[in-house]
Design a protein around this motif. Structure first.
Motif, mmCIF file in Angstrom:
data_model
loop_
_atom_site.group_PDB
_atom_site.id
_atom_site.type_symbol
_atom_site.label_atom_id
_atom_site.label_comp_id
_atom_site.label_asym_id
_atom_site.label_seq_id
_atom_site.Cartn_x
_atom_site.Cartn_y
_atom_site.Cartn_z
ATOM 1 N N LEU A 150 0.830 -1.205 0.000
ATOM 2 C CA LEU A 150 0.000 0.000 0.000
ATOM 3 C C LEU A 150 0.866 1.258 0.000
ATOM 4 O O LEU A 150 0.391 2.361 0.279
ATOM 5 C CB LEU A 150 -0.956 -0.003 1.197
ATOM 6 N N TYR A 151 2.134 1.046 -0.272
ATOM 7 C CA TYR A 151 3.041 2.172 -0.491
ATOM 8 C C TYR A 151 3.238 2.232 -2.005
ATOM 9 O O TYR A 151 4.028 1.511 -2.568
ATOM 10 C CB TYR A 151 4.365 1.909 0.243
ATOM 11 N N PHE A 152 2.451 3.071 -2.662
ATOM 12 C CA PHE A 152 2.431 3.070 -4.130
ATOM 13 C C PHE A 152 3.565 3.914 -4.691
ATOM 14 O O PHE A 152 3.586 5.132 -4.511
ATOM 15 C CB PHE A 152 1.102 3.620 -4.649
ATOM 16 N N ASN A 153 4.485 3.261 -5.374
ATOM 17 C CA ASN A 153 5.519 4.036 -6.062
ATOM 18 C C ASN A 153 5.017 4.387 -7.475
ATOM 19 O O ASN A 153 3.884 4.064 -7.836
ATOM 20 C CB ASN A 153 6.859 3.287 -6.091
ATOM 21 N N LYS A 154 5.878 5.020 -8.249
ATOM 22 C CA LYS A 154 5.446 5.507 -9.569
ATOM 23 C C LYS A 154 4.921 4.367 -10.447
ATOM 24 O O LYS A 154 3.852 4.491 -11.055
ATOM 25 C CB LYS A 154 6.643 6.207 -10.236
ATOM 26 N N ASP A 155 5.655 3.262 -10.480
ATOM 27 C CA ASP A 155 5.218 2.151 -11.333
ATOM 28 C C ASP A 155 3.867 1.603 -10.883
ATOM 29 O O ASP A 155 2.999 1.300 -11.695
ATOM 30 C CB ASP A 155 6.249 1.016 -11.304
ATOM 31 N N ALA A 156 3.730 1.478 -9.548
ATOM 32 C CA ALA A 156 2.463 0.940 -9.027
ATOM 33 C C ALA A 156 1.311 1.889 -9.343
ATOM 34 O O ALA A 156 0.217 1.447 -9.698
ATOM 35 C CB ALA A 156 2.580 0.738 -7.520
ATOM 36 N N LEU A 157 1.577 3.190 -9.258
ATOM 37 C CA LEU A 157 0.513 4.162 -9.551
ATOM 38 C C LEU A 157 0.135 4.143 -11.033
ATOM 39 O O LEU A 157 -1.037 4.301 -11.386
ATOM 40 C CB LEU A 157 0.949 5.567 -9.125
ATOM 41 N N LEU A 158 1.131 3.932 -11.888
ATOM 42 C CA LEU A 158 0.819 3.822 -13.322
ATOM 43 C C LEU A 158 0.045 2.527 -13.609
ATOM 44 O O LEU A 158 -0.888 2.507 -14.414
ATOM 45 C CB LEU A 158 2.113 3.857 -14.152
ATOM 46 N N LYS A 159 0.404 1.465 -12.884
ATOM 47 C CA LYS A 159 -0.328 0.201 -13.048
ATOM 48 C C LYS A 159 -1.769 0.351 -12.563
ATOM 49 O O LYS A 159 -2.701 -0.221 -13.129
ATOM 50 C CB LYS A 159 0.370 -0.922 -12.271
ATOM 51 N N ASN A 160 -1.948 1.126 -11.481
ATOM 52 C CA ASN A 160 -3.312 1.369 -10.985
ATOM 53 C C ASN A 160 -4.153 2.017 -12.071
ATOM 54 O O ASN A 160 -5.332 1.733 -12.223
ATOM 55 C CB ASN A 160 -3.284 2.300 -9.769
ATOM 56 N N TRP A 161 -3.521 2.929 -12.832
ATOM 57 C CA TRP A 161 -4.222 3.608 -13.916
ATOM 58 C C TRP A 161 -4.613 2.608 -15.004
ATOM 59 O O TRP A 161 -5.762 2.584 -15.462
ATOM 60 C CB TRP A 161 -3.334 4.715 -14.486
#
Ligand code: SF4
Ligand code: SF4
Length: 217
Positions: free
Chosen positions: A138-149
């Protein structure tokens, strides 16, 4: 103090235990009435635009990279101080985003970061299912945030140029909004229609967009 005494039971009531029969009748009635609870997770609740769900970094359809320009406005306004950004200057002296992260467990889901972004680079999706057994995920880094998109677009069926019209600073005239927040606003989407909650809505005002009162209940 107003003391209320139970009315005395008459003889017939005592013999036939009327209250028990009434209770059983109620149980029987409820047994055959439709359920009022939702059978989650098989049945998901309907989401509406403006739901403050999982954060995502919007992918630029041209570069497939984040749209973020590293202006730091979101990190500055965040009341929880849970957005961390690092930028570095490139050879031309232009700031380039190196890392971007959001600690979802510290976020209070106020939406300020989304409202303040001048290029619509950060958004709050309608995804609400992201519970986890560990803090790291649940610590979203840039890659994780782009994957969320990407995941949000896949599941919602929106196109990659999707802009959520809900996330705009309220009360500002259209012309004063950043260009990214003026895009894709439906014609019938009035400022009054964006107000959620009875405190903000006068009795005469009605929600004019496609969402009904029931959706917000
Ligand atoms: S929603 Fe509010 S608390 Fe959460 S990251 Fe954005 S500004 Fe910070
Ligand atoms: S406000 Fe938008 S562009 Fe500026 S750092 Fe935050 S996400 Fe990036």
């Amino acid at each position: 103090m107003n003391v209320q005494y139970k009315p005395k039971r008459n003889l017939l009531g005592t013999i036939f235990q009327v209250e028990i029969l009434q209770g059983m009748a109620l149980t029987l009635r409820k047994l055959f009435s439709p359920p009022i609870t939702r059978q989650y997770p098989e049945e998901k609740p309907p989401m509406y635009p403006g739901f403050r769900g999982q954060h995502a970094l919007v992918r630029d359809p041209l570069t497939q990279e984040s749209k973020c320009i590293g202006c730091m406005r979101c990190a500055t306004i965040c009341p929880s101080r849970c957005i961390h950004i690092r930028c570095e200057k490139d050879t031309r002296g232009k700031e380039v985003l190196q890392s971007y992260s959001i600690e979802a467990l510290r976020c209070v889901f106020c939406g300020f970061c989304v409202e303040v972004c001048p290029v619509g680079a950060i958004t709050m999706t309608e995804v609400f299912e992201y519970a986890s057994y560990d803090r790291e995920s649940l610590y979203f880094n840039k890659d994780a945030l782009l994957k969320n998109w990407d995941k949000f677009l896949d599941e919602s069926g929106h196109g990659e140029d999707y802009v959520n019209p809900f996330w705009r600073p309220r009360g500002l005239p259209e012309a004063e909004l950043p260009a990214a927040q003026r895009m894709k606003v439906p014609e019938d989407w009035t400022i009054a229609g964006q107000f959620i909650g009875t405190n903000l809505r006068s009795p005469k005002q009605k929600i004019t967009d496609t969402h009904t009162e029931e959706d917000h209940a």
